[in-house]
Structure formats: C-alpha cells, structure tokens
Motif scaffolding. Structure first.
Motif, mmCIF file in Angstrom:
data_model
loop_
_atom_site.group_PDB
_atom_site.id
_atom_site.type_symbol
_atom_site.label_atom_id
_atom_site.label_comp_id
_atom_site.label_asym_id
_atom_site.label_seq_id
_atom_site.Cartn_x
_atom_site.Cartn_y
_atom_site.Cartn_z
ATOM 1 N N ASN A 63 -23.095 11.856 -7.995
ATOM 2 C CA ASN A 63 -22.150 12.866 -7.536
ATOM 3 C C ASN A 63 -22.943 13.909 -6.768
ATOM 4 O O ASN A 63 -23.781 14.600 -7.344
ATOM 5 N N ASP A 64 -22.668 14.015 -5.472
ATOM 6 C CA ASP A 64 -23.441 14.941 -4.644
ATOM 7 C C ASP A 64 -22.905 16.366 -4.681
ATOM 8 O O ASP A 64 -23.448 17.261 -4.038
ATOM 9 N N GLY A 65 -21.809 16.602 -5.433
ATOM 10 C CA GLY A 65 -21.276 17.947 -5.566
ATOM 11 C C GLY A 65 -20.369 18.386 -4.445
ATOM 12 O O GLY A 65 -19.888 19.521 -4.442
ATOM 13 N N TYR A 66 -20.098 17.515 -3.496
ATOM 14 C CA TYR A 66 -19.317 17.906 -2.322
ATOM 15 C C TYR A 66 -17.894 18.329 -2.682
ATOM 16 O O TYR A 66 -17.313 19.203 -2.055
ATOM 17 N N LYS A 67 -17.319 17.719 -3.714
ATOM 18 C CA LYS A 67 -15.919 17.982 -4.048
ATOM 19 C C LYS A 67 -15.710 19.321 -4.756
ATOM 20 O O LYS A 67 -14.562 19.696 -5.028
ATOM 21 N N LEU A 68 -16.797 20.010 -5.075
ATOM 22 C CA LEU A 68 -16.698 21.317 -5.722
ATOM 23 C C LEU A 68 -15.895 21.215 -7.020
ATOM 24 O O LEU A 68 -16.119 20.305 -7.816
ATOM 25 N N TRP A 69 -14.951 22.154 -7.223
ATOM 26 C CA TRP A 69 -14.117 22.160 -8.428
ATOM 27 C C TRP A 69 -12.842 21.341 -8.224
ATOM 28 O O TRP A 69 -11.950 21.370 -9.063
ATOM 29 N N LEU A 70 -12.755 20.614 -7.119
ATOM 30 C CA LEU A 70 -11.598 19.758 -6.855
ATOM 31 C C LEU A 70 -11.957 18.295 -7.131
ATOM 32 O O LEU A 70 -11.548 17.392 -6.405
ATOM 33 N N GLU A 71 -12.714 18.076 -8.177
ATOM 34 C CA GLU A 71 -13.130 16.730 -8.563
ATOM 35 C C GLU A 71 -11.938 15.843 -8.924
ATOM 36 O O GLU A 71 -11.924 14.660 -8.621
ATOM 37 N N THR A 80 -23.618 24.879 -1.627
ATOM 38 C CA THR A 80 -24.283 26.111 -2.054
ATOM 39 C C THR A 80 -25.763 25.927 -2.391
ATOM 40 O O THR A 80 -26.401 26.856 -2.877
ATOM 41 N N GLY A 81 -26.311 24.724 -2.149
ATOM 42 C CA GLY A 81 -27.722 24.483 -2.396
ATOM 43 C C GLY A 81 -28.062 24.206 -3.845
ATOM 44 O O GLY A 81 -29.033 23.523 -4.147
ATOM 45 N N ASN A 82 -27.291 24.729 -4.743
ATOM 46 C CA ASN A 82 -27.469 24.582 -6.185
ATOM 47 C C ASN A 82 -26.071 24.392 -6.761
ATOM 48 O O ASN A 82 -25.200 25.248 -6.594
ATOM 49 N N SER A 83 -25.852 23.274 -7.417
ATOM 50 C CA SER A 83 -24.502 22.948 -7.879
ATOM 51 C C SER A 83 -23.911 24.014 -8.785
ATOM 52 O O SER A 83 -22.703 24.259 -8.766
ATOM 53 N N LEU A 84 -24.748 24.672 -9.586
ATOM 54 C CA LEU A 84 -24.228 25.700 -10.490
ATOM 55 C C LEU A 84 -23.701 26.913 -9.732
ATOM 56 O O LEU A 84 -22.834 27.635 -10.231
ATOM 57 N N LEU A 85 -24.203 27.141 -8.528
ATOM 58 C CA LEU A 85 -23.811 28.336 -7.785
ATOM 59 C C LEU A 85 -22.466 28.185 -7.092
ATOM 60 O O LEU A 85 -21.939 29.163 -6.545
ATOM 61 N N GLU A 131 -27.164 12.752 -10.366
ATOM 62 C CA GLU A 131 -27.534 13.527 -9.185
ATOM 63 C C GLU A 131 -27.463 15.030 -9.448
ATOM 64 O O GLU A 131 -28.403 15.779 -9.167
ATOM 65 N N ARG A 132 -26.349 15.490 -9.997
ATOM 66 C CA ARG A 132 -26.224 16.924 -10.247
ATOM 67 C C ARG A 132 -27.103 17.368 -11.413
ATOM 68 O O ARG A 132 -27.620 18.483 -11.413
ATOM 69 N N PHE A 133 -27.271 16.505 -12.400
ATOM 70 C CA PHE A 133 -28.147 16.852 -13.517
ATOM 71 C C PHE A 133 -29.556 17.136 -13.016
ATOM 72 O O PHE A 133 -30.169 18.146 -13.381
ATOM 73 N N ASN A 134 -30.074 16.256 -12.163
ATOM 74 C CA ASN A 134 -31.439 16.424 -11.658
ATOM 75 C C ASN A 134 -31.546 17.606 -10.699
ATOM 76 O O ASN A 134 -32.563 18.312 -10.681
ATOM 77 N N ASN A 135 -30.525 17.819 -9.895
ATOM 78 C CA ASN A 135 -30.517 18.971 -8.982
ATOM 79 C C ASN A 135 -30.708 20.266 -9.761
ATOM 80 O O ASN A 135 -31.570 21.094 -9.436
ATOM 81 N N ILE A 136 -29.914 20.421 -10.800
ATOM 82 C CA ILE A 136 -29.960 21.655 -11.583
ATOM 83 C C ILE A 136 -31.236 21.728 -12.416
ATOM 84 O O ILE A 136 -31.848 22.797 -12.550
#
Length: 717
Positions: A22-30, A471-476, A657-662
C-alpha cells in the motif's frame, strides 16, 4: 525446474505481498473491505438501493463515491443484495427531493446552513429509507462523505439523525507552491501543480486532491506561494488556473490566488503600485474582472504585504487598510474576498518581534471593508513547536480574523518527524482570550460566535507534494485530515480525529488503534521536549530551519538570530516579555497577562517565552531550571524511543510498504532527537556552568562538531 507446488507457493508469496502493499496514495479514502460478516450484512440490509435525486455534476460525484465506497467495503454482495430490497438510500438537495421525503424531514433544514447536511433514517409507505440531503448539492456531497465515514469506522447506521454544518465559512489550504514546482517549506516532493503542462494535461491527481479535500469539508485552495510571482496573474497562467478551478468546482472548492502587491508594475507596465493611485486602482479592477470572466466563482486574493521583503502599501507611506480595501473594492462586485496576512515584522522594531503584528493591526480594528479578513498565525512568532496564542485573537472585535496554522512542518523536523499536529491546533483553539470574560476562546473568535462576525475563516499551510503518499510520511496525512476536520468544527477533540483517521486509513482493530492513537496524541509533546522545552522558541538553524542552531548570532537582522529569542547568559535563560522587559504581555487581556506575568501562575510550558529565569530557579517539581530543562530534552528522546517500540509491535496490522515507511522515518526521528538534545544542552551548558543530571545521556560529540554541520541542500528552503 520448479515443481508445481513450489510454483504455487512462490505465486502465493508474490501475490500476497502485492495484495498487502500500500503506497498510501488513497489517504483516508481506503474504503477497506469490512471483514466482519455480521456487520457487512447489517450494512447491506440497511442501505438498500441508491436513489440519487438530481443530476448535477456534484450529485453524480456523490453517486460514484457511494458506489466506490460500498463496492470496496461491502464487496460484490452490495450489487447482488440491491436487486430485491425494499430499502433505499436517497440523496439529493432539498429542491430535488420528493414531497413525501421532505415531509419526513420536518424542520431539519432550518438547522443547517448552505453547506450543511442532514442524514436521517425514515420509514414510510412500508419501506425504510436513509436520506442524505442539504440545501445545496455540495452540502449533499459532504453528507455522502460523512455517511461513508460511518461505515469506514464501523458505526451503526440504524436510526440515523445527523444534522451538521461547518462552523467556519472559509476552510482553505494555502499552497506555498512556486511556478517552477518547488515548494517553499515543502517536504513531500515537488508541487502537484504541473504548470508547464496545464491547461491541456489534467493529471488525475487533481481530481483525487479535490476528493480528499471535499471528504473533510475544505472548500478553498490558494494555489501559489505567499511570496508570490506576479506572472500567475497573466492570461497565460490564468488559463491554467481556470482548468484547475473547473476540476475543483463540483467538489465545492474555490480557487484563490496570492496577489503580489507590485503586480501593476511587474506585469502591468505602471510606475507605481500605490493603492491610492487611480491607475493602480483601475488596473486591479480590470485584472479582477478578467479573472472572473474566466472563473465566475473565483474566491479572491491572499496577500502577504510588507513582510520579509515583500512589497506592500507601506512602500508608498500607506497602511494595511489602504492596501486591503483597494483590493476589496475590486473584488466586491463579484463576491470575492481579501485574506490579508498579519505576519509582519521589521528590523526597525528593536523592541520585540512578537509585538509587531498586534501593534500594526489592532489600531485599525473596524476600518477594513466587510470582504476583508485578516489572516493571523496561531502564535506571535512563527509556527513554533509551541507558542502561546497570538494576542490579536480577542483584540479586534470589529474585524474578522482568520486562523493560519502550518500543516507542513517547517520548524518540526520536516516530514521526517512524526508529529500529530491536531494536538497543537486544539491547544490554540481552546486557549481563552478572556475578551468577554472566561470562555472567550480563540475558536469562538474565528468562528464568529464571540462577536457575531459573519465572515469567518481558517487556513492551513499545506504539507502536500507529488510524493506518491502525498505527504512524504504516511503518518503525516493525519495532519491534513485533522486540519480539515477542525476547520469544519473547531471544537472537535484531537483524540476523536486520531481515532477517525486511524480507522479509515489503517484498521478498526482496537489492538492496533489503542496504542497507535496514544502514540499520536503524545507525539507533539515529545517534539516540544526534544526541541524547545519550557517555552524556548526559534532556536532552529538558520535559513532552512533544519536541526538545532541556538548559537546562531551572525545574521544581519537581530530577530533572525536564535540568540535573540533565548537570551541565554550566565544569569539564566529566556525572553522577558513582562512589564520589566518588552511588556508583550500587555497585548493580552488583563486576566491572561496576569497569569503570564507571574512566575507562580504561569504554565511552565510557557515559562521561557515570557521570563528570563535563573539557572537555579526551582521548578514546580523541585528541580532546578537547568536540571529540569535537561531532563525535558531527555524525556523527548525517550518518548521517540517509545514510539519506535510501539510501532514495531504493529507489523501484523499494517501493510509492508507503509509499515516500513514509518519505521525508517521514526528511526531517523530518534537519531535527530538525540542530535537536538546533545547540541542544545552542550551549548546552554556553557552559560549554566552546571553538570548534566545523571538521568541524561551524555553527548558523544562535541559542541564544535554540532556547530560545524552544514545543510546547503535541505529541502523546502
């Protein structure tokens, strides 16, 4: 050669990894598939058939969003279950609803404004219905996203009775994006606006940007940097702006432009930009008319004037009222507004930078035109990890004030550091100005309820770039989301926002939600602790504002130097803003000033903002100031270490993907938190002459080493 079972195993591994990427592109509209069969069945039974009322572009968007959300969350069962159901989900504006439906809604429309919505469960003629409606199609769209949020967060959709409206009129993202696609204070790649290929190439990302903003109720976007380039107002670029406006319009989003005050000279061929000059006045009127001929719903202008070298009315011995009202006159026939920034400070004011905005603007209260709103940063300096609320809030009862928060993390470790900013926003919004006695909060000032102001607004400096996860960082992503939710309702709690965002973005599993929500809620205080504890401020390195630089003292203007703010010497540390110093506290209501002036009553989180305190001053916990400050720095480091431990336990609940990003970014944050602690304590120790407490880790590098570090290509500078 691979055997058949080996091939199946290999395929399964690859396929599973693909599924969980999951590359995080969908934001909170998963719109993640709802795993609970019983919950899915309840939703399927209750929703029924989709029945749009009206056929506008906005209503069609709502229909497609519902189909996308239901199809993804409920799966193929949604389509098959609709064939024989008697239930319906009806959505459309008041003007397009059947008479029978309107009767069921009673007087509910009296409780919403033009952007508000109603979601109500009703039963008539032997059928059950869910009605999503509003006075306008955009209100309906907001209702659609709210309804989808209920499903995403696994809430009941039986017996619904939701009546909601935004409490603030103008809910705007400010993009500090330049025409060459660089982003000032941007840490997530380049600008998402591809000016060179506009207007003919319309990146699908523009639509996804509009969807994301509409889903959290934002209704405006300023496309260009406050340090503006006048070229944006030329026909070549207005054509490009028009293309974006056409995409955003059905999502309820207006476009605004930052207007460079000297544009009449730079692109208009005039010799002056004097706001009282007839030719200048006429030039702005004609330029405004040109814009509205292209973009009938153009929102208006944002202006940064006479600040940090930007041109403005003071260049011509005029004042802010002269400049703002001149532009307001040009916009007034078209319903446009001027957002005039109050971020001003001058090297000629030797007293206290924190006082200047109040000094320049408050005397003009009541003199601005009705379509002018003054945009004020949350604090009097500049988006620090913690600042007391700006004294202008509560001080201009006749003038609309628009809050300006920074979503991008200029002074907060860029996109590398994970910090949940709604905690900062909440702290400011809940602060009490005491303008009309206790309970006169900043939120009540900006939503108009304190003084009956009709024009209200809130702005957030965007953290969005063209990185795949925005946002460069999924948590942000949570800070963009949280800003939007607080723009809609400034009384929401940061905890509620964190809960919503986590459930929509990651998982509804409480084993995941509970620890990560707490991690997010604690993160802002962690950053304050390892950067600027006890009221320290603006001690970041110069220019790029990356990393610590409390030693910087060689810049041409005194208020650009960190030493100006901490004033550390052998006697103590801190900026005296009480009556014995700059007397900045006098700009607050007496009830607030009295608290800030008194060492016994001031919250210790603001101590060094308002007082120069001896190193051996006893804090409320009995520790000396030096020991307490050092332990705060250590606490911040320890908090980041705890964040890493918490996140490491979540591997089974988050895609790879998001786990490793963060995970990687948290490790960088930990490294940099130690850098902040060591560099600052070594520097301040020169003045305190005291040893570090036993519980503080000893630095492994020297102060000379930290002072030698250079970052000529730090992003966003």
């Amino acid at each position: 050669m691979l055997k058949k079972n080996h091939f199946i195993l290999l395929f399964s591994i690859v396929f599973c990894n693909y599924i969980f990427a999951n590359d995080g592109y969908k934001l909170w509209l998963e719109y993640s598939y709802i795993k609970s069969e019983s919950l899915r069945k309840d939703y399927l039974k209750t929703i029924g058939k989709l029945v749009p009322s009206g056929h506008s572009e906005t209503i069609n968007i709502g229909l497609e969003e519902l189909k996308r959300g239901f199809g993804s969350m409920l799966g193929s069962e949604f389509l098959s279950s609709n064939k024989n159901t008697k239930n319906t989900l009806v959505f459309g504006s008041k003007a397009n609803l059947d008479k029978d439906v309107l009767i069921q809604l009673g007087n509910a429309f009296n409780e919403i404004n033009e952007e508000g919505f109603i979601i109500k469960s009703v039963a008539f003629k032997g059928k059950n219905h869910i009605i999503i409606t509003g006075k306008t199609d955009v209100g309906v769209l907001y209702g659609v996203y709210n309804f989808l949020r209920l499903l995403q967060t696994n809430q009941s959709i039986e017996k619904l009775h939701i009546i909601d409206s935004p409490k603030i009129n103008l809910r705007v993202l400010n993009h500090w994006d330049n025409l060459d696609r660089t982003v000032e204070r941007g840490y997530a790649g380049f600008s998402i606006w591809d000016w060179h290929r506009l207007p003919d190439y319309l990146d699908p990302r523009y639509t996804d940007y509009a969807r994301a903003n509409a889903s959290i109720g934002l209704n405006g976007t300023v496309l260009n940097n406050v340090n503006a380039n006048a070229i944006i107002l030329t026909p070549q670029y207005l054509e490009k702006v028009e293309a974006l406006a056409n995409i955003f319009r059905p999502y309820g989003i207006k476009v605004y432009l930052t207007a460079r005050f000297s544009a009449p000279i730079e692109i208009g061929g005039l010799e002056t930009a004097d706001p009282l000059d007839y030719n200048v006045i006429n030039w702005w009127k004609e330029k405004t008319k040109e814009i509205y001929q292209r973009i009938p719903d153009f929102g208006g202008f944002l202006v940064k004037a006479n600040s940090e070298g930007q041109p403005g009315p003071q260049n011509y011995d005029r004042n802010h009222v002269d400049g703002a009202n001149m532009l307001a006159n040009a916009l007034e026939p078209f319903g446009g507004i001027v957002m005039w920034r109050a971020f001003v400070y001058s090297e000629h004011d030797a007293s206290d930078r924190a006082k200047q905005a109040y000094t320049e603007f408050v005397p003009y209260d009541g003199q601005f035109k009705d379509n002018v709103i003054i945009q004020v940063k949350n604090g009097a300096i500049d988006f620090q990890p913690r600042e007391p609320f700006h004294p202008m809030f509560g001080a201009m009862p006749k003038t609309p004030l628009m809050m300006e928060f920074q979503i991008t993390q200029e002074y907060l470790g860029f996109s590398t550091h994970s910090i949940f900013l709604p905690k900062l926003y909440e702290e400011t919004l809940h602060a009490d100005t005491y303008r009309k006695g206790k309970g006169s909060t900043v939120a009540k000032d900006i939503d108009g309820s304190l003084d009956g102001k009709r024009l209200t607004g809130i702005a957030g400096v965007s953290n969005i770039g063209n990185d795949i996860n925005w946002t460069g960082n999924s948590l942000l992503q949570a800070n963009w989301y949280g800003f939007g939710r607080l723009a809609w309702n400034p009384y929401l709690s940061a905890e509620t926002i964190a809960d919503e965002w986590l459930k929509q973005t990651f998982s509804n599993n409480e084993t995941f939600i509970k620890p990560i929500k707490q991690m997010m809620l604690d993160s802002r205080e962690a950053v304050v602790n390892y950067m600027t504890p006890l009221g320290l401020h603006h001690i970041m390195d110069t220019g790029h504002h990356y990393g610590p630089g409390p030693w910087v003292s060689n810049l041409s203007r005194p208020e650009w130097n960190p030493v100006y703010y901490h004033k550390a010497d052998s006697l103590g540390i801190g900026f005296d803003r009480t009556p014995t110093g700059s007397n900045a506290t006098a700009q607050y209501a007496p009830e607030v000033a009295n608290v800030f002036n008194d060492l016994k009553s001031i919250p210790e989180q603001d101590l060094l903002w308002f007082h120069h305190v001896p190193w051996d001053y006893k804090l409320k916990n009995g520790k000396t100031l030096w020991n307490g400050m050092a332990l705060k720095y250590q606490e911040g480091v320890d908090q980041v270490a705890s964040m890493i431990k918490t996140w490491d336990k979540m591997e089974n609940y988050v895609d790879v993907e998001r786990f490793n990003n963060i995970k990687m970014l948290l490790n960088i944050q930990y490294k940099e938190a130690k850098w902040w602690r060591d560099a600052c304590l070594l520097y301040f120790q020169q003045f305190s002459g005291m040893p570090l407490p036993e519980d503080v880790e000893k630095p492994t590098q020297t102060l000379d080493y930290f002072q030698s570090l250079k970052f000529p290509f730090a992003p966003g500078n």
